[in-house]
Scaffold this motif. Sequence first.
Motif, PDB file in Angstrom:
ATOM      1  N   GLU A 201     -53.948  99.559-124.106  1.00  0.00           N
ATOM      2  CA  GLU A 201     -54.133  98.352-122.918  1.00  0.00           C
ATOM      3  C   GLU A 201     -53.777  97.155-123.724  1.00  0.00           C
ATOM      4  O   GLU A 201     -52.948  96.323-123.294  1.00  0.00           O
ATOM      5  N   HIS A 202     -53.837  96.885-125.081  1.00  0.00           N
ATOM      6  CA  HIS A 202     -53.013  95.667-125.701  1.00  0.00           C
ATOM      7  C   HIS A 202     -52.208  95.286-126.906  1.00  0.00           C
ATOM      8  O   HIS A 202     -52.418  94.749-126.563  1.00  0.00           O
ATOM      9  N   PHE A 203     -51.648  96.080-126.974  1.00  0.00           N
ATOM     10  CA  PHE A 203     -50.646  96.119-128.099  1.00  0.00           C
ATOM     11  C   PHE A 203     -49.453  96.682-127.306  1.00  0.00           C
ATOM     12  O   PHE A 203     -48.996  96.871-126.225  1.00  0.00           O
ATOM     13  N   ARG A 204     -48.075  95.959-127.426  1.00  0.00           N
ATOM     14  CA  ARG A 204     -46.877  96.362-127.151  1.00  0.00           C
ATOM     15  C   ARG A 204     -45.638  97.098-128.073  1.00  0.00           C
ATOM     16  O   ARG A 204     -45.271  96.721-128.938  1.00  0.00           O
ATOM     17  N   PRO A 205     -45.549  98.250-127.706  1.00  0.00           N
ATOM     18  CA  PRO A 205     -45.160  99.369-128.258  1.00  0.00           C
ATOM     19  C   PRO A 205     -43.565  98.214-128.525  1.00  0.00           C
ATOM     20  O   PRO A 205     -43.260  98.200-127.780  1.00  0.00           O
ATOM     21  N   ARG A 206     -42.787  98.830-129.935  1.00  0.00           N
ATOM     22  CA  ARG A 206     -41.735  98.774-129.989  1.00  0.00           C
ATOM     23  C   ARG A 206     -41.058  99.376-129.258  1.00  0.00           C
ATOM     24  O   ARG A 206     -40.890 100.998-128.936  1.00  0.00           O
ATOM     25  N   ARG A 207     -39.623  99.416-128.902  1.00  0.00           N
ATOM     26  CA  ARG A 207     -38.445 100.683-128.403  1.00  0.00           C
ATOM     27  C   ARG A 207     -37.094  99.695-129.467  1.00  0.00           C
ATOM     28  O   ARG A 207     -36.613  99.131-128.764  1.00  0.00           O
ATOM     29  N   VAL A 208     -36.790 101.618-129.747  1.00  0.00           N
ATOM     30  CA  VAL A 208     -36.754 101.215-131.104  1.00  0.00           C
ATOM     31  C   VAL A 208     -35.508 102.915-131.268  1.00  0.00           C
ATOM     32  O   VAL A 208     -36.052 103.618-130.749  1.00  0.00           O
ATOM     33  N   TRP A 209     -34.120 102.345-131.071  1.00  0.00           N
ATOM     34  CA  TRP A 209     -33.272 103.440-130.898  1.00  0.00           C
ATOM     35  C   TRP A 209     -32.844 103.733-132.977  1.00  0.00           C
ATOM     36  O   TRP A 209     -32.264 103.219-133.321  1.00  0.00           O
ATOM     37  N   LEU A 210     -33.060 104.697-133.327  1.00  0.00           N
ATOM     38  CA  LEU A 210     -33.374 105.716-134.192  1.00  0.00           C
ATOM     39  C   LEU A 210     -32.429 106.174-135.467  1.00  0.00           C
ATOM     40  O   LEU A 210     -31.918 106.930-134.152  1.00  0.00           O
ATOM     41  N   PRO A 211     -31.506 105.687-135.783  1.00  0.00           N
ATOM     42  CA  PRO A 211     -30.102 106.576-136.309  1.00  0.00           C
ATOM     43  C   PRO A 211     -30.787 107.934-136.890  1.00  0.00           C
ATOM     44  O   PRO A 211     -31.504 108.187-137.118  1.00  0.00           O
ATOM     45  N   ILE A 212     -29.523 108.344-136.465  1.00  0.00           N
ATOM     46  CA  ILE A 212     -29.928 110.292-136.808  1.00  0.00           C
ATOM     47  C   ILE A 212     -28.929 110.259-138.124  1.00  0.00           C
ATOM     48  O   ILE A 212     -27.444 109.869-138.547  1.00  0.00           O
ATOM     49  N   PHE A 213     -29.764 110.822-139.729  1.00  0.00           N
ATOM     50  CA  PHE A 213     -29.179 110.554-140.211  1.00  0.00           C
ATOM     51  C   PHE A 213     -28.042 112.547-140.459  1.00  0.00           C
ATOM     52  O   PHE A 213     -28.003 113.423-139.703  1.00  0.00           O
ATOM     53  N   THR A 214     -27.316 112.089-141.133  1.00  0.00           N
ATOM     54  CA  THR A 214     -25.912 113.467-141.340  1.00  0.00           C
ATOM     55  C   THR A 214     -26.826 115.367-142.719  1.00  0.00           C
ATOM     56  O   THR A 214     -28.101 114.595-143.348  1.00  0.00           O
TER      57      THR A 214
END
Length: 270
Positions: A201-214
């Motif tokens: 309700e009170h927080f703006r979650p981050r939107r992040v694209w996580l790189p894939i490990f090899t």
Amino acid sequence: MIFRSDASRRVLHERYRELLATWPVPSEQRLVPTREGDTFVVSCGPAGAPPLVLLHGSASTTLEWIGDVVAWAEHFRVHAVDLLGEPGLSAEVRPALDAHVDWLDDVLDGLYVGGSVSMVASSLGGWLALDYAIRRPGQVRKLALLTPGGVGRQKSLIYLPAVFLLPFGRWGILQTMRLVAGPLPSGDATEYGRFALMVHEHFRPRRVWLPIFTDEQLEKLELLVIVGGRDRMLDSHETKRRLPEATVLLPDAGHVLPAQTEKVLTWLRN
């Protein structure tokens, strides 16, 4: 601003501190200075025990571990870390992903943790723990990861239906959480479940694209990975395919897993 307003920050932090007071074992709380800002840590367990660092997921706090620490603190000196830029009490900054390795160096230095550590981490915290273990070889002894980013692909369209649900108050927030995370463990009505609703309700979650490990990066690590077969954020079946020996797939679980306390503890102690 990561909170929806100054009032949102106040109400969340007030409730967070109240819930931290229910931490089930004797503990100490501190702010550790780092190059990215102060980092809040709850430490518990015997001072001379092997160190265990806990990194929670996005839109979460150290309360994520409150059901686990009684068992884990019997055998480890546990340090539950509030990630930067999340709803806890650490600095309200969101550094680039590749800056977190230096931040974790500072956190461990500030905690006077020498030698190698073990880590338990979930989701975004799982990605950060993997990145740290890869880029700081020899620093991490064992990694137990719950639905970690960076192994199975991230699903890109899952957030779109949330646009239509979020305007419907708490009901819409709960439905969005279930839509995005998949099935939630029982206990939504507990005080910690209600706090999770408050966060959304009170927080703006981050939107992040996580790189894939090899594969080459991952094969060097000593891993336990636990994922949910109905995870709607990450492709858990791809995680199982890539790490078949290390991965436990819970077919009916979503992104938020039921308690894995004993399974993780057994693996850490072996």
